[in-house]
Write a protein that holds these residues in place. Structure first.
Motif, short mmCIF file in Angstrom:
data_model
loop_
_atom_site.label_atom_id
_atom_site.label_comp_id
_atom_site.label_asym_id
_atom_site.label_seq_id
_atom_site.Cartn_x
_atom_site.Cartn_y
_atom_site.Cartn_z
N ASN A 201 -36.17 -43.06 60.98
CA ASN A 201 -36.23 -43.64 59.64
C ASN A 201 -37.45 -44.53 59.49
O ASN A 201 -38.17 -44.46 58.50
N SER A 202 -37.71 -45.35 60.52
CA SER A 202 -38.88 -46.22 60.43
C SER A 202 -40.16 -45.39 60.37
O SER A 202 -41.10 -45.74 59.66
N ILE A 203 -40.17 -44.29 61.12
CA ILE A 203 -41.38 -43.46 61.11
C ILE A 203 -41.56 -42.81 59.74
O ILE A 203 -42.68 -42.76 59.21
N ALA A 204 -40.46 -42.34 59.17
CA ALA A 204 -40.55 -41.77 57.82
C ALA A 204 -41.02 -42.83 56.83
O ALA A 204 -41.83 -42.55 55.94
N TYR A 205 -40.53 -44.02 57.01
CA TYR A 205 -40.96 -45.12 56.14
C TYR A 205 -42.45 -45.37 56.32
O TYR A 205 -43.18 -45.58 55.35
N PHE A 206 -42.89 -45.29 57.56
CA PHE A 206 -44.32 -45.47 57.83
C PHE A 206 -45.14 -44.41 57.10
O PHE A 206 -46.17 -44.70 56.49
N TYR A 207 -44.64 -43.18 57.14
CA TYR A 207 -45.34 -42.10 56.43
C TYR A 207 -45.38 -42.38 54.94
O TYR A 207 -46.39 -42.16 54.27
N MET A 208 -44.28 -42.89 54.43
CA MET A 208 -44.23 -43.23 53.01
C MET A 208 -45.23 -44.33 52.69
O MET A 208 -45.94 -44.27 51.68
N PRO A 245 -33.46 -52.21 62.41
CA PRO A 245 -34.64 -51.56 63.00
C PRO A 245 -35.65 -51.14 61.94
O PRO A 245 -36.86 -51.22 62.16
N LEU A 246 -35.15 -50.76 60.79
CA LEU A 246 -36.06 -50.33 59.73
C LEU A 246 -36.98 -51.48 59.34
O LEU A 246 -38.19 -51.31 59.19
N VAL A 247 -36.40 -52.66 59.18
CA VAL A 247 -37.23 -53.79 58.73
C VAL A 247 -38.24 -54.16 59.81
O VAL A 247 -39.43 -54.32 59.53
N VAL A 248 -37.76 -54.24 61.05
CA VAL A 248 -38.67 -54.70 62.10
C VAL A 248 -39.75 -53.66 62.37
O VAL A 248 -40.94 -53.90 62.21
N LEU A 249 -39.29 -52.45 62.74
CA LEU A 249 -40.23 -51.39 63.07
C LEU A 249 -41.06 -51.01 61.85
O LEU A 249 -42.28 -50.84 61.94
N GLY A 250 -40.37 -50.88 60.73
CA GLY A 250 -41.03 -50.45 59.51
C GLY A 250 -42.14 -51.41 59.11
O GLY A 250 -43.25 -50.98 58.78
N THR A 251 -41.87 -52.71 59.19
CA THR A 251 -42.89 -53.67 58.80
C THR A 251 -44.06 -53.65 59.76
O THR A 251 -45.22 -53.70 59.35
N VAL A 260 -52.39 -51.77 53.46
CA VAL A 260 -51.26 -52.70 53.35
C VAL A 260 -51.52 -53.93 54.20
O VAL A 260 -51.51 -55.06 53.73
N GLY A 261 -51.77 -53.71 55.49
CA GLY A 261 -52.12 -54.81 56.38
C GLY A 261 -51.14 -55.96 56.31
O GLY A 261 -49.93 -55.76 56.39
N PHE A 262 -51.66 -57.14 56.12
CA PHE A 262 -50.79 -58.31 56.12
C PHE A 262 -49.99 -58.45 54.83
O PHE A 262 -49.13 -59.31 54.74
N ASN A 263 -50.30 -57.60 53.86
CA ASN A 263 -49.46 -57.63 52.66
C ASN A 263 -48.00 -57.38 53.01
O ASN A 263 -47.11 -57.84 52.32
N ALA A 264 -47.78 -56.64 54.08
CA ALA A 264 -46.41 -56.28 54.46
C ALA A 264 -45.58 -57.51 54.77
O ALA A 264 -44.36 -57.45 54.77
N VAL A 265 -46.22 -58.60 55.08
CA VAL A 265 -45.44 -59.82 55.28
C VAL A 265 -45.83 -60.93 54.30
O VAL A 265 -45.21 -61.98 54.29
N SER A 273 -36.60 -57.79 51.64
CA SER A 273 -36.14 -57.17 52.88
C SER A 273 -35.93 -58.23 53.96
O SER A 273 -34.98 -58.16 54.73
N PHE A 274 -36.83 -59.22 54.01
CA PHE A 274 -36.68 -60.26 55.04
C PHE A 274 -35.46 -61.12 54.77
O PHE A 274 -34.74 -61.52 55.69
N LEU A 275 -35.25 -61.40 53.51
CA LEU A 275 -34.09 -62.21 53.14
C LEU A 275 -32.80 -61.52 53.59
O LEU A 275 -31.94 -62.11 54.24
#
Lengths: 776, 618
Positions: A201-208, A245-251, A260-265, A273-275
């Motif tokens: 799922n995280s990898i698919a999210y990465f692709y997205m 795992p999605l939030v951690v790996l995905g981010t 995206v870079g640091f925009n992700a955080v 998502s972090f909340l």
């Protein structure tokens, strides 16, 4: 024992047969999804469409030619002259890398397709993938039948077709697949609680994230769903595995994407998502503590934690607010803000509002884009509530949010389409289930059959029946392996005894009603198919760089854009700069290979405003602006001769607005007569003297003597005028594109030397003096 | 203009030089009895057809005849062909084969002259004479003057020639005819004997002119015919032994006439195309071989829709319009592709195959500065050789195309300055085994075959890494549990079928009153039920022993007990009804008696169904 073996064998054969059938149906759905998108190739040609696809195509060409490392480091000096653009760091690379990889694989298999061909067919291929992903997602939610129905609906939903016809080589083409697939993997993880799927799922999210800026939709929707599950008391370890795992790996993965870079955080789109990530941990902790403490102790602990937790929460909220407030756009990018507040863009950012696909949609566009699905969706929502599972609640949440977003921006109708397909698929398959079941139950001859069969049949002679599914109404009475068949044949037998009870269980409808309802459903489906094919063939297949019109003497082709770009590419110097409104920037760089001042990547508002100002200024001022930008050619699009409505005169007010936003001497009211935009004799003098007007209508009067503009349906205001600083160098066959060259600066400036303020002119003046003096 | 002046200054000088050396040449004893020159100036290609009557006045047998061209002409010479005309007067029979011509540079000739030597098939003996027809074709020799014109201007050209035939031999009688297009003639050198008739300009006849005499003439005339020049043309001829020759031609075209300057106004061009766009050309016509199919016309940004195609049994004509009208100096590129039937061009010759196809471009009156002809032979061709009617540069490449492994051999022929006269056939000989044709389909078939095999192997093989890990064992066990549950499910459903039979028999009984039949059914059902309950034991014990089944075991057990109960109730009901019938009780009485059972049966049946559903879903 033999009988039971036979039965086992039968059930596995039947199972395999069902799988094979489903597989072939899916294959056909894939073929359908691919081939319905080929209308553009058949009716027009295999060519890249519209504006953004040309940029993507150009980037892909660069990638295939120079390799991945050069691609990441690509600084493009052929656009945004003189600023340039760092392409590698500002594009979503998913699409480009996908097509590049496809091309590379094909070429290493010695199938030498051109990059263009690969790009053209990327979108149809990925829509086949998307319909398969829809099947998987819906199957997780409501079973195979619903999955197949949803897949077939998605394969031809007009909204998605509009963005993925062959040649529409845009981010959305692969992003929708990535979106659905990410959702599928999320649901799959949620249903299985497997860490393997969570990683996928995280990898698919990465692709997205690689593919489309719309990934923020995922990273907000999934937390919303997790939160919903927690609030409704559906927290489970499966949810934790699906989410954390999605939030951690995905981010982590998302921040690897340069754009995206640091925009992700750092941007507020990701804060939700972090909340929820924190909340889910708190909840997990609570559950854990609840498990190890006695109830009494637990109560004490709750009181303690709540008081501490509240304090921490307040602190967090304060920090959050401070963070958000400290960033200039309050932490939200313009497009996202316009999502939350639909009026935001039109109020503050004309450049976002000027794009037609950022406008809110009209009601007809819903009917056009999702057609009958709009009516089936409510039924699907109801079906999702009986019973409500984690998965079906996700689908409901998905449709609700996407309906909201589609109401804000036409473009996001695309996100709505899969949700609508999934829910409609569920609704349709459930409806069919109910109707067919009640028909089967009530057909009289069936009960006879079943009795006869039951009388003589033991389970040995059941092998032949798996060959034809359509005949199962007659044959299946013998074995009760599948749930449906069992009900079918059992009910007739029991009819005399327990009719009322059965009715309650199956909510059996009267025979006539069910037959009529099925016919109506089939008609509805047929209507949808007809509409989709029509939309694919007529409405959404035009590549928009070549236009056609049907007249009494046959098809007429307007290929003016390519005519102009071809002329530019062959008959101007390679380093010449071409100025046009930003719409045509991508096409000019891709097709004409000339440096442009602004393009469709609207990253620098001031630069665009400069061009807008030049277009809305009188000739001399415009010449000075363009000359200062080293522009050699100016390109305008003019539809007045043939009636092409999306030309520069119709876009002109946006140029004025965007220009006026940065350079206050351009005022919108100067171009409007009593609040009305007009170009006829009532137009304001500012309007009639601006560069755009002059370049569009130069010598237009000589075509028919009256200068009748077929787009505005009026005669133009100022008919006879001459250009002093520009000269016409090329006009296409239907006058749709006109290219002007800046005349070189005059050698001598008579009389006005003292008045002119610019440095260059004073320099020339001094030179002139020097020259004059020399002979003596 | 300056250049022109230079050139015209050069010639008298050369003339003087020539005289200095002339005695050397007169030694060859050849004289030209009669020279007729016809110069065709109607297109951008200048064709000079010269008919020479050569007489040998000396005593030696002469086997070569020298042709001379001034340097400024020689560097534009694209094609030179000399033919001996046999016979005399009207009965001329010219053999089509040109004589071998080679460039020579005798020591005693000024370097400003380029000499070609024609070898005669048989020597020219004393007092003999023959007629030699020489065709020389020149490109880029017409100079636009003025060099830059406006959109509305006509294109004027300058052509320079000598009124006397420049030859190392003395010429007895000669004349020169220039054929001009039907248009205005700005000026021409008005020598004596010059005569303008319509569009034909005549100089001569001149008699007894010594060798190397040069009398420059200049003609300045209007010519608006297309000056289409392909700066580079790549023709790719790809042979497929499946029956197709695919030809792809990449053109890089420029209008090489007078440069266009200033504005281009579409308005002027559209309203008065022949006046305000006279020097532009808007279409080109290509003559393709007959039965050409799948023709396309495109450039790098897509299809170009302005073309038309028609054909008959002798030819196929393709008319193409570039995207925009071509004014002087404007450039464009495009690609034409078409397929041809293989049998028209490929022939076999003692074990070898050869391709016989025309060399030049199919477009009329096109000058090609550099022509590359690439013949792509099928993969696996051997012993490749080329025979071309004129000298060309030749080398080999490899091209990797669809599903190739080693690549296809490509023969590349390069030639500069190509004119339509070069449209002669050339041959490529090669050896190819027909069986190699099947290689690619076979590759595809075996590829898919192995793919499917791999799928089958994957779905049947157990590819877990660790066979002893707990999760793997659990999975195995779970599979077994599932199978067993399925088995139980099957057995129970068969029990239910048996129940249905019982019910059905009761139903029949109520209709027919046939007690015996009902009893028989009962017996058979009883026995089958007994068997089934036996069958049920083994899977049940398995499930009970299996820890994995702990979750579903209660449900299964419940199902089994419920089914037992149902069975008992049914049996009781059945006996009651049958008894009732045997005792001839009234229907109502029987119904009353079984009513309580009936309720329980219905309730049980529902429970069993629910349980079945549940187990089915596992």
């Amino acid at each position: 024992m033999a009988a039971s073996d036979a039965q086992n064998g039968v059930s596995s054969v039947r199972h395999a047969f069902g799988n094979v059938l489903a597989f072939f149906i899916l294959l056909l759905i894939g073929v359908l999804a691919f081939s319905i998108r080929l209308f553009s190739v058949i009716k027009y040609e295999s060519v890249i469409h519209e504006f953004d696809p040309y940029f993507n195509y150009r980037v892909t060409q660069f990638l295939t030619k120079n390799g991945i490392y050069d691609f990441w480091n690509w600084f493009d000096d052929r656009t945004w002259y003189p600023l340039g653009r760092v392409i590698g760091g500002t594009v979503y690379p998913g699409l480009t890398l996908t097509a590049g990889t496809l091309w590379w694989i094909l070429n290493s298999l010695n199938i030498p397709l051109s990059v263009e061909t690969v790009c053209v067919f990327t979108a149809p291929i990925f829509s086949a993938f998307a319909s398969w992903a829809t099947y998987l997602l819906t199957k997780e939610v409501k079973g195979t039948g619903a999955g197949l129905t949803a897949a077939i609906l998605l394969a031809m939903v007009p909204s998605y077709i509009s963005r993925s016809v062959a040649g529409s080589y845009d981010n959305e083409a692969v992003a929708i697949f990535a979106l659905i697939f990410t959702f599928y993997l999320y649901i799959k993880t949620l249903n299985t609680g497997s860490l393997f799927y969570a990683t996928l799922n995280s990898i698919a999210y990465f692709y997205m994230v690689c593919s489309w800026g719309g990934y923020t939709f995922i990273i907000n929707l999934i937390p919303m769903h997790a939160l919903l599950c927690i609030v409704t008391g559906r927290y489970s370890s499966r949810l934790y595995i699906a989410y954390a795992p999605l939030v951690v790996l995905g981010t982590l993965l998302a921040s690897l994407v340069p754009v995206v870079g640091f925009n992700a955080v750092m941007t507020s789109e990701h804060f939700a998502s972090f909340l929820v990530f924190i909340i889910i941990h708190v909840v997990a902790l609570v559950y854990y503590i609840k498990g190890i403490l006695s109830p009494k102790m637990f109560k004490v602990a709750v009181a303690l934690v709540v008081s501490v937790g509240l304090a921490v929460c307040f602190a967090m909220v304060a920090v959050l607010i401070a963070l958000v407030a400290s960033s200039p756009t309050k932490g939200w990018s313009g497009r996202s803000l316009s999502l939350l507040d639909p009026t935001y863009a039109s109020k503050y950012i004309p450049i976002i509002a000027s794009v037609s696909e950022h406008q809110p949609p009209t009601w007809p566009s819903y009917f056009m884009d999702i057609n009958v699905l709009a009516f089936l969706v409510p039924a699907g929502i109801i079906a999702c509530f009986s019973p409500l599972s984690d998965a079906s609640s996700f689908v409901v949440l998905y449709i609700v949010t996407s309906v909201y977003f589609s109401g804000v921006m036409v473009r996001l109708m695309l996100v709505l389409a899969p949700a609508a397909c999934i829910l409609s698929g569920i609704a349709l398959s459930q409806a069919f289930d109910v109707f067919t079941r009640s028909i089967k139950f009530q057909l009289p001859h069936l009960s006879d059959h079943s009795q006869v069969d039951a009388g003589e049949g033991s389970s040995e002679n059941v092998v032949p029946n798996d060959s034809v599914k359509a005949d199962k109404t007659e044959d299946t009475s013998k074995e009760r392996t599948s749930k449906k068949s069992k009900k079918k044949e059992k009910e007739p037998v029991e009819k005399p005894l327990s009719k009322s009870q059965i009715k309650k269980r199956l909510s059996v409808l009267p025979l006539e009603t069910s037959v009529v309802a099925i016919i109506l459903l089939v008609l509805l489906g047929a209507f949808y198919v007809v509409h989709s094919v029509w939309a694919a063939a007529e409405a959404y297949s035009a590549p928009s760089i070549v236009l056609t019109s049907h007249s009494h003497d046959g098809l007429h082709v307007f290929d003016d854009f390519r005519e102009a770009y071809a002329w530019l590419s062959h008959n101007t110097e390679v380093d010449d700069k071409v100025a046009s409104w930003w719409d045509y920037g991508y096409q000019t760089t891709a097709m004409a290979n000339r440096t442009v001042i602004v393009d469709n990547n609207t990253w620098n508002n001031t630069h665009i405003a400069t061009v807008g100002t030049a277009m809305s200024s009188p000739e001399k001022a415009a010449w000075e602006i363009f000359h200062s930008l080293d522009v050699k050619y100016v390109l305008v699009v003019f539809g007045g001769l043939v009636g092409y409505p999306s030309d520069d005169i119709n876009k002109f007010l946006w140029m004025v607005r965007i220009g006026g936003g940065v350079f206050p001497h351009i005022k919108e009211p100067d171009y409007l007569r009593d609040g009305q935009y007009r170009i006829d004799s009532m137009a304001t003098p500012t309007m009639l003297n601006c560069l755009m007007y002059k370049l569009s209508y130069y010598r237009f009067v000589e075509t028919d003597g009256k200068a009748f503009d077929r787009v505005r349906r009026t005669e133009i205001g100022k008919k006879h005028f001459k250009l002093t600083h520009f000269e016409e160098v090329f006009t296409t066959h239907h006058w749709m594109v006109r290219i002007y060259k800046l005349k070189p600066p005059k050698n001598r400036i008579r009389g006005k030397t003292k008045k002119s303020k610019s440095k260059t002119s004073s320099k020339t003046a001094s030179k002139r003096k020097g020259l004059k003096r020399n002979p003596f | 203009m300056k250049r022109d002046m230079m050139r015209s200054n050069l010639f008298p000088l050369l003339f003087a030089f020539a005289f200095l050396f002339s005695p050397v040449f007169s030694a060859s004893d050849l004289i030209l009895a009669k020279v007729d020159r016809r110069i065709d100036l109607t297109s951008q290609i200048v064709r000079i057809a010269t008919s020479l009557k050569v007489e040998n006045t000396g005593s030696d047998v002469v086997s070569e005849i020298l042709l001379s061209f001034p340097e400024n002409h020689a560097k534009h010479l694209a094609y030179l062909k000399a033919i001996v005309s046999e016979g005399k007067g009207k009965a001329k029979t010219s053999s089509g084969v040109g004589l071998p011509v080679k460039a020579v540079q005798p020591n005693d000739v000024p370097p400003a002259l380029t000499i070609y030597s024609v070898s005669l098939p048989k020597g020219l003996g004393k007092e003999h004479s023959l007629t030699l027809d020489v065709l020389a074709v020149f490109t880029h020799i017409l100079q636009p003057f003025p060099e830059k014109i406006n959109q509305g201007d006509v294109q004027l050209l300058l052509f320079q020639e000598s009124a006397h035939y420049l030859s190392p031999y003395a010429v007895k009688a000669q004349s020169l005819t220039l054929k001009l297009p039907d248009a205005r003639i700005e000026s021409y050198s008005k020598l004596e004997n010059a005569k303008l008739q319509g569009s034909e300009l005549k100089y001569g006849p001149y008699e007894n002119i010594p060798p190397f005499s040069y009398l420059p003439i200049v003609i300045h005339y209007e010519n608006n015919l297309p000056f289409a020049v392909a700066k580079e043309l790549v023709r790719e001829i790809e042979i497929s032994h499946w029956g197709n020759v695919q030809i792809t031609e990449h053109y890089d075209i420029i209008h090489a006439g007078a440069q266009s300057k200033g504005e281009f106004s579409r308005l002027d061009y559209q309203t008065r195309p022949y006046l305000r766009g006279a020097s532009a050309f808007r279409r080109l016509v290509a003559k393709l071989p007959p039965r050409a199919h799948s023709v396309y016309y495109r450039d790098e940004i897509g299809n170009i829709s302005t073309s038309s195609l028609w054909g008959d049994s002798k030819k196929t004509e393709l008319e193409i319009e570039p995207r925009y009208p071509m004014f002087g100096g404007w450039k464009t590129t495009f690609t034409i592709g078409y397929g041809l039937p293989l049998q028209d061009f490929l022939f076999g010759l003692d074990g070898k195959r050869f391709l016989n196809i025309s060399f030049g471009a199919p477009i009329y009156e096109l000058v090609i500065d550099t022509l590359f002809v690439k013949v792509v032979l099928p993969e696996g061709s051997k012993d490749i050789s080329v025979s071309a009617p004129f000298p060309v540069k030749e080398w080999q490449e490899t091209k990797i195309s669809h599903l190739d492994i080693v690549g296809r051999p490509v023969v590349v022929l390069e030639k500069n300055n190509v004119v339509p006269e070069h449209n002669e056939h050339f041959q490529v000989y090669y050896k190819f085994n027909s069986l190699s044709m099947l290689r690619e389909p076979f590759m595809l078939i075996s590829g898919f075959f192995f793919l499917f095999i791999a799928c089958i192997v994957y779905s049947h093989a157990d590819i877990s890494i660790s066979k002893s890990s707990a999760s793997y064992l659990a999975k195995l066990q779970w599979d077994e549990v599932q199978a067993t549950t399925q088995l139980i499910h099957g057995i129970i459903s068969r029990c239910l079928t048996a129940h249905d039979k019982l019910e059905a028999s009761l139903h029949d009984l109520s209709r027919t009153g046939d007690v015996q039949a009902c009893k028989a059914t009962r017996k058979s059902v009883d026995s089958s039920l007994k068997e089934l309950s036996k069958e049920l034991k083994q899977p049940l014990t398995f499930l009970q022993s299996c820890p994995q089944a702990a979750q579903i075991l209660p449900k299964v057990e419940e199902l089994v007990t419920k089914e037992r109960e149902l069975q008992e109730k049914l049996v009781v009901k059945h006996t009651t009804v049958v008894d009732g019938y045997e005792k001839k009780s009234s229907g109502r009485e029987i119904e009353n008696r079984i009513a309580s059972y009936q309720q329980k049966i219905t309730a049980l049946r529902r429970e069993v169904d629910d349980l079945m559903d549940f187990i089915d879903e596992i």
